[in-house]
Design a protein around this motif. Sequence first.
Motif, PDB file in Angstrom:
ATOM      1  N   GLN A   2      -2.190  -1.961  13.086  1.00  0.00           N
ATOM      2  CA  GLN A   2      -1.648  -1.447  12.055  1.00  0.00           C
ATOM      3  C   GLN A   2      -0.467  -3.204  11.453  1.00  0.00           C
ATOM      4  O   GLN A   2      -0.265  -3.207  10.212  1.00  0.00           O
ATOM      5  CB  GLN A   2       0.120  -0.780  12.561  1.00  0.00           C
ATOM      6  N   GLY A   3      -0.775  -4.380  12.344  1.00  0.00           N
ATOM      7  CA  GLY A   3      -0.315  -5.262  11.962  1.00  0.00           C
ATOM      8  C   GLY A   3      -1.077  -5.621  11.226  1.00  0.00           C
ATOM      9  O   GLY A   3      -0.149  -6.464   9.483  1.00  0.00           O
ATOM     10  N   ALA A   4      -2.260  -6.023  10.605  1.00  0.00           N
ATOM     11  CA  ALA A   4      -2.741  -6.301   9.719  1.00  0.00           C
ATOM     12  C   ALA A   4      -2.841  -6.070   8.881  1.00  0.00           C
ATOM     13  O   ALA A   4      -2.443  -6.196   7.297  1.00  0.00           O
ATOM     14  CB  ALA A   4      -4.239  -6.952  10.216  1.00  0.00           C
ATOM     15  N   LYS A   5      -2.723  -4.506   8.655  1.00  0.00           N
ATOM     16  CA  LYS A   5      -2.525  -3.360   7.426  1.00  0.00           C
ATOM     17  C   LYS A   5      -1.834  -3.639   6.250  1.00  0.00           C
ATOM     18  O   LYS A   5      -1.240  -3.602   5.690  1.00  0.00           O
ATOM     19  CB  LYS A   5      -3.121  -2.227   7.696  1.00  0.00           C
ATOM     20  N   ASP A   6       0.093  -4.072   7.377  1.00  0.00           N
ATOM     21  CA  ASP A   6       0.925  -4.253   6.611  1.00  0.00           C
ATOM     22  C   ASP A   6       1.093  -5.648   5.253  1.00  0.00           C
ATOM     23  O   ASP A   6       1.575  -5.828   4.749  1.00  0.00           O
ATOM     24  CB  ASP A   6       2.265  -3.754   7.845  1.00  0.00           C
ATOM     25  N   TRP A   7       0.380  -6.616   6.537  1.00  0.00           N
ATOM     26  CA  TRP A   7       0.071  -7.931   6.377  1.00  0.00           C
ATOM     27  C   TRP A   7      -0.656  -7.855   5.234  1.00  0.00           C
ATOM     28  O   TRP A   7      -0.174  -8.245   3.740  1.00  0.00           O
ATOM     29  CB  TRP A   7      -0.403  -9.070   7.535  1.00  0.00           C
ATOM     30  N   LEU A   8      -1.589  -7.302   4.159  1.00  0.00           N
ATOM     31  CA  LEU A   8      -2.659  -6.988   3.504  1.00  0.00           C
ATOM     32  C   LEU A   8      -1.285  -6.379   2.723  1.00  0.00           C
ATOM     33  O   LEU A   8      -1.542  -6.826   1.679  1.00  0.00           O
ATOM     34  CB  LEU A   8      -3.907  -5.892   4.045  1.00  0.00           C
TER      35      LEU A   8
ATOM     36  N   GLN B 121       0.934  -7.387  -2.505  1.00  0.00           N
ATOM     37  CA  GLN B 121       2.057  -7.155  -3.693  1.00  0.00           C
ATOM     38  C   GLN B 121       2.644  -9.224  -4.316  1.00  0.00           C
ATOM     39  O   GLN B 121       3.167  -8.563  -4.931  1.00  0.00           O
ATOM     40  CB  GLN B 121       3.335  -6.657  -3.201  1.00  0.00           C
ATOM     41  N   SER B 122       1.698  -9.745  -3.518  1.00  0.00           N
ATOM     42  CA  SER B 122       2.723 -11.275  -3.732  1.00  0.00           C
ATOM     43  C   SER B 122       1.352 -12.023  -4.290  1.00  0.00           C
ATOM     44  O   SER B 122       2.040 -13.034  -5.033  1.00  0.00           O
ATOM     45  CB  SER B 122       2.669 -11.621  -2.159  1.00  0.00           C
ATOM     46  N   MET B 123       0.614 -11.630  -4.616  1.00  0.00           N
ATOM     47  CA  MET B 123      -0.964 -12.363  -5.221  1.00  0.00           C
ATOM     48  C   MET B 123      -2.199 -12.066  -4.993  1.00  0.00           C
ATOM     49  O   MET B 123      -2.326 -10.405  -5.130  1.00  0.00           O
ATOM     50  CB  MET B 123      -1.004 -13.822  -3.840  1.00  0.00           C
ATOM     51  N   GLU B 124      -2.906 -11.917  -6.176  1.00  0.00           N
ATOM     52  CA  GLU B 124      -3.868 -11.955  -6.460  1.00  0.00           C
ATOM     53  C   GLU B 124      -5.149 -12.375  -5.929  1.00  0.00           C
ATOM     54  O   GLU B 124      -5.361 -14.166  -6.152  1.00  0.00           O
ATOM     55  CB  GLU B 124      -4.054 -12.770  -8.157  1.00  0.00           C
ATOM     56  N   PHE B 125      -5.515 -11.643  -5.298  1.00  0.00           N
ATOM     57  CA  PHE B 125      -6.607 -11.884  -4.091  1.00  0.00           C
ATOM     58  C   PHE B 125      -7.846 -12.243  -4.833  1.00  0.00           C
ATOM     59  O   PHE B 125      -7.964 -12.656  -6.533  1.00  0.00           O
ATOM     60  CB  PHE B 125      -7.227 -10.839  -4.128  1.00  0.00           C
ATOM     61  N   LEU B 126      -9.119 -13.361  -4.407  1.00  0.00           N
ATOM     62  CA  LEU B 126     -10.071 -13.615  -4.767  1.00  0.00           C
ATOM     63  C   LEU B 126     -10.947 -12.496  -5.098  1.00  0.00           C
ATOM     64  O   LEU B 126     -10.816 -12.019  -4.511  1.00  0.00           O
ATOM     65  CB  LEU B 126     -10.754 -15.048  -4.800  1.00  0.00           C
TER      66      LEU B 126
ATOM     67  N   THR C 291      -4.493 -19.176  -5.688  1.00  0.00           N
ATOM     68  CA  THR C 291      -3.322 -19.595  -6.522  1.00  0.00           C
ATOM     69  C   THR C 291      -2.372 -19.486  -5.412  1.00  0.00           C
ATOM     70  O   THR C 291      -1.822 -20.737  -5.798  1.00  0.00           O
ATOM     71  CB  THR C 291      -3.203 -19.603  -8.006  1.00  0.00           C
ATOM     72  N   LYS C 292      -1.798 -18.010  -5.625  1.00  0.00           N
ATOM     73  CA  LYS C 292      -0.767 -18.377  -4.384  1.00  0.00           C
ATOM     74  C   LYS C 292      -1.228 -17.994  -3.179  1.00  0.00           C
ATOM     75  O   LYS C 292       0.085 -18.184  -2.282  1.00  0.00           O
ATOM     76  CB  LYS C 292       0.143 -16.872  -5.255  1.00  0.00           C
ATOM     77  N   GLN C 293      -1.561 -18.014  -2.425  1.00  0.00           N
ATOM     78  CA  GLN C 293      -1.898 -18.648  -1.140  1.00  0.00           C
ATOM     79  C   GLN C 293      -2.154 -19.501  -0.785  1.00  0.00           C
ATOM     80  O   GLN C 293      -2.849 -20.612  -0.651  1.00  0.00           O
ATOM     81  CB  GLN C 293      -3.117 -17.621  -0.508  1.00  0.00           C
ATOM     82  N   ALA C 294      -0.451 -20.103  -0.159  1.00  0.00           N
ATOM     83  CA  ALA C 294      -0.415 -21.071   0.185  1.00  0.00           C
ATOM     84  C   ALA C 294      -0.802 -21.445   1.779  1.00  0.00           C
ATOM     85  O   ALA C 294      -1.462 -22.752   1.823  1.00  0.00           O
ATOM     86  CB  ALA C 294       0.907 -21.513   0.789  1.00  0.00           C
ATOM     87  N   THR C 295      -1.222 -20.478   2.591  1.00  0.00           N
ATOM     88  CA  THR C 295      -2.563 -20.720   3.678  1.00  0.00           C
ATOM     89  C   THR C 295      -3.410 -20.028   4.298  1.00  0.00           C
ATOM     90  O   THR C 295      -3.058 -19.362   3.128  1.00  0.00           O
ATOM     91  CB  THR C 295      -1.106 -21.193   5.344  1.00  0.00           C
TER      92      THR C 295
END
Length: 249
Positions: free
Chosen positions: A200-206, A211-216, A245-249
């Motif tokens: 669930q922790g990974a699902k929440d992160w995903l 919502q915050s970036m456009e995935f490759l 572009t919006k993924q920093a790390t």
Amino acid sequence: MENRVAVITGASSGIGFATAKLLAARGAKVAVLARRKDVLDELVNQIRAAGGEAMALAVDVTSQASVDAAAAAVEAAYGPADLVFNNAGVMLPGAIEERQIDQWEHQIDLNVTGVMRVISAFIPQLAANAAAGATVDLINTSSIAGQNIYPYFAVYSGTKAYVSHLTRHLRAELGSKNIRVSMIEPGITETELQGHWTFQGAKDWLAGAQQSMEFLQPQDIAEVVGFLAAQPKHVNLQQVVVMPTKQAT
């Protein structure tokens, strides 16, 4: 890519599927390898309908015999491979305290040992083509997770760190034999991998990341594979990091 023989593992979805279509469209004869033969057959139909050439082989990269049989089938049909896109993998995040040993072992067997099985099966073909003067590529799919730190991705990240460092060593070993060795380290890419998550922790992160970036997209990585393979024979891009572009790390 005209007349090149390209082998793609993990070709039944995502990056492998997109790369097969791109390389075939550029003139390569493409052998697509994965466990889901029905999906591979549909991919081959799409490639042939567009004027390309492809063959589908049901392969389990956790079995050396299965991969060896595929290598023999490719050579019999098309001649020896001169491009191997070593792309099969799985991502199963989880808290280390949950002791999901079966998931750890599955990731290690597919992402590490599976990569080695493919190399073992196809390196004789790559070496023979290189000795004959052809342009030859071994391209491994790693991940930005092999460089950076992500909670709950420790085992997956460890397997990808292996792939990245393996690639550096193989480039040093095989470059003198005119075999180019490259790795692609994508950031978050929209594929089927995330559909296998149960933690669930990974699902929440995903959900937050969406919502915050456009995935490759898989096509983005396919374009990188095509770019690597299209370089002049004396040019080897060892490591390509591709990030949203919006993924920093």
